[in-house]
Design a protein around this motif. Structure first.
Motif, PDB file in Angstrom:
ATOM      1  N   ALA A 362       0.826  -1.207   0.000  1.00  0.00           N
ATOM      2  CA  ALA A 362       0.000   0.000   0.000  1.00  0.00           C
ATOM      3  C   ALA A 362       0.861   1.257   0.000  1.00  0.00           C
ATOM      4  CB  ALA A 362      -0.934  -0.006   1.217  1.00  0.00           C
ATOM      5  N   ALA A 363       2.035   1.213   0.639  1.00  0.00           N
ATOM      6  CA  ALA A 363       2.880   2.401   0.747  1.00  0.00           C
ATOM      7  C   ALA A 363       3.412   2.883  -0.604  1.00  0.00           C
ATOM      8  CB  ALA A 363       4.034   2.131   1.720  1.00  0.00           C
ATOM      9  N   PRO A 364       4.088   2.038  -1.405  1.00  0.00           N
ATOM     10  CA  PRO A 364       4.580   2.552  -2.701  1.00  0.00           C
ATOM     11  C   PRO A 364       3.461   2.922  -3.657  1.00  0.00           C
ATOM     12  CG  PRO A 364       4.953   0.175  -2.518  1.00  0.00           C
ATOM     13  CD  PRO A 364       4.548   0.661  -1.168  1.00  0.00           C
ATOM     14  N   LEU A 365       2.344   2.198  -3.620  1.00  0.00           N
ATOM     15  CA  LEU A 365       1.232   2.544  -4.499  1.00  0.00           C
ATOM     16  C   LEU A 365       0.663   3.920  -4.161  1.00  0.00           C
ATOM     17  CD1 LEU A 365      -0.698  -0.862  -4.719  1.00  0.00           C
ATOM     18  CD2 LEU A 365       0.621   0.247  -6.530  1.00  0.00           C
ATOM     19  N   THR A 366       0.509   4.190  -2.866  1.00  0.00           N
ATOM     20  CA  THR A 366      -0.022   5.487  -2.449  1.00  0.00           C
ATOM     21  C   THR A 366       0.941   6.614  -2.797  1.00  0.00           C
ATOM     22  OG1 THR A 366      -1.182   4.403  -0.617  1.00  0.00           O
ATOM     23  CG2 THR A 366      -0.920   6.784  -0.493  1.00  0.00           C
ATOM     24  N   THR A 367       2.227   6.385  -2.572  1.00  0.00           N
ATOM     25  CA  THR A 367       3.234   7.398  -2.882  1.00  0.00           C
ATOM     26  C   THR A 367       3.250   7.725  -4.367  1.00  0.00           C
ATOM     27  OG1 THR A 367       4.607   6.643  -1.033  1.00  0.00           O
ATOM     28  CG2 THR A 367       5.688   7.957  -2.751  1.00  0.00           C
ATOM     29  N   LEU A 368       3.213   6.706  -5.195  1.00  0.00           N
ATOM     30  CA  LEU A 368       3.211   6.925  -6.640  1.00  0.00           C
ATOM     31  C   LEU A 368       1.954   7.670  -7.081  1.00  0.00           C
ATOM     32  CD1 LEU A 368       4.616   6.400  -9.336  1.00  0.00           C
ATOM     33  CD2 LEU A 368       3.432   4.198  -9.450  1.00  0.00           C
ATOM     34  N   ALA A 369       0.801   7.322  -6.505  1.00  0.00           N
ATOM     35  CA  ALA A 369      -0.452   7.970  -6.885  1.00  0.00           C
ATOM     36  C   ALA A 369      -0.458   9.455  -6.536  1.00  0.00           C
ATOM     37  CB  ALA A 369      -1.626   7.268  -6.202  1.00  0.00           C
TER      38      ALA A 369
END
Length: 399
Positions: A362-369
């Motif tokens: 969830a962390a890298p996906l949220t950061t990228l978004a």
């Protein structure tokens, strides 16, 4: 203007035919086990092989849709799905069933690649993706309600996949053919942009899909063995869950860009992790149904934002296809991973591991978004009519 025509509904139909195999995975794996006398691990391996073939098609065709044309590739994919799944449905010989699943899976992946590439070139790919997810959820829900009432055997799920592929074939008439040479010369450089962001997204989506489909692949067995439900009841739960997913996708379409992408992706993935733990530890109808239904509400919501995020990385749709194929690779590994984990740690232990994986990605996906714009510019090029097939006309979903 986009280099592709504005015909949206044919892409939605092709997306439905291509994506349906992943949605029917639990009943495919369950029927392979009960109908052919296979162990859960063996049945899961066949399901993984089917979806691995689908992912391979996406990786192979990511940069080739424009070259060969949406119409030609969509027809090839649907033909392979019809022939492969149809053959698997008509035989009980295991080698032929596996071969049919592989061929059909490649056809599904081809159809999905065409749809993902076309959707990414639209002015609002998120909205069009929600139409596709609504369509495939409704189709899968209807099949989960009807398949249990037509007897046992492994053939019915494969026959359903073949039937949907065949029914979608006529709409390919409205898809464009290969881009003319003078159009191809005006398109931007074919170099794949934003490679670091795209690679992170693809890797995270692989893990995101693997974690959820490891549970999805064994959900039928959890309902039957651990929760003590009948096949009809489990099918009804899945149908209700997919129906709830329709509400989730509708909500995502209505929400649009109001909260951006980071909040739906991050918060939605955390909620999904909790649903995975709840469903995997279910001991009765209430806990099993709640876990499956809540999970299916949030899964397509987050998926629609992830696919739109991939589309924003490249208006030609290559990252949309590659990220979608990475997700399919995770889906492909899911049944086997779920079977192995559940056999080693039990269903509850499996759910705890999968929930932790979801929290991590969830962390890298949220950061990228958070660092991507909410809209993608259309590809510069000629008017839509330039690429219409001869005698074709323009159709639209007002996207």
């Amino acid at each position: 203007m986009s280099a592709r025509p504005r015909a949206a509904w044919p892409l939605v139909a092709v997306f439905t035919a291509g994506y349906l195999a992943a949605y029917l995975l639990p009943t495919v794996v369950g029927r392979l086990s009960s109908g052919l006398g296979l162990s859960p691990t063996q049945a899961g391996l066949i399901g993984s092989t089917l979806l691995l073939s689908s992912a391979a098609a996406g990786f192979t065709l990511a940069a080739r849709v424009e070259r060969y044309g949406e119409r030609r590739l969509a027809r090839l994919g649907l033909l392979l799905a019809l022939g492969g799944y149809g053959a698997a449905a008509l035989t009980s010989l295991l080698p032929l069933v596996v071969a049919g699943a592989v061929v059909g899976g490649f056809g599904s992946g081809t159809a999905t690649a065409v749809a993902a590439s076309g959707m990414a070139a639209r002015r609002d790919p998120h909205r069009l993706t929600t139409f596709g997810l609504l369509s495939v959820s409704a189709t899968a829900g209807a099949l989960y309600l009807t398949i249990p009432h037509f007897g046992g055997g492994h053939g019915l799920p494969f026959a359903a996949l073949a039937g949907v592929a065949g029914s979608v074939w006529p709409v390919t008439t409205h898809l464009p053919g290969p881009a003319p040479v003078h159009v191809a010369e005006r398109l931007p450089s074919p170099r794949l942009p934003r490679r670091r962001s795209g690679s992170v997204l693809a890797a995270a989506m692989l893990c995101w899909s693997l974690a959820q489909n490891a549970l999805w692949g064994v959900s039928g067995r959890i309902g039957l063995t651990q929760a003590g439900l009948t096949e009809v009841t489990v099918g009804a739960v899945f149908a209700v869950a997919l129906g709830a997913g329709l509400l989730g996708v509708t909500g995502a379409g209505a929400l649009g860009a109001r909260l951006g992408r980071a909040v739906p992706i991050g918060v939605g993935t955390v909620v999904i992790a909790g649903c995975v733990v709840l469903s995997s530890s279910a001991r009765g109808l209430v806990s099993f149904a709640c876990g499956e239904i809540l999970w299916n509400v949030f899964y397509p919501v987050v998926l629609s934002y992830l696919l739109a995020l991939a589309a924003s990385l490249d208006p030609r749709g290559r990252w949309a296809v590659l990220a979608g194929s990475a997700s399919s690779l995770g889906v492909a590994c899911g049944p086997l991973a779920g079977s192995v984990l559940s056999s080693q740690a039990g269903y509850g232990g499996m759910g705890a591991v999968l929930g932790l994986v979801l929290l991590v990605v969830a962390a890298p996906l949220t950061t990228l978004a958070r660092h991507r714009p909410l809209a993608t510019a259309p590809i510069p090029g000629p008017t839509p009519q330039t690429l219409h097939p001869a005698g074709g006309s323009e159709f639209s979903l007002s996207v």
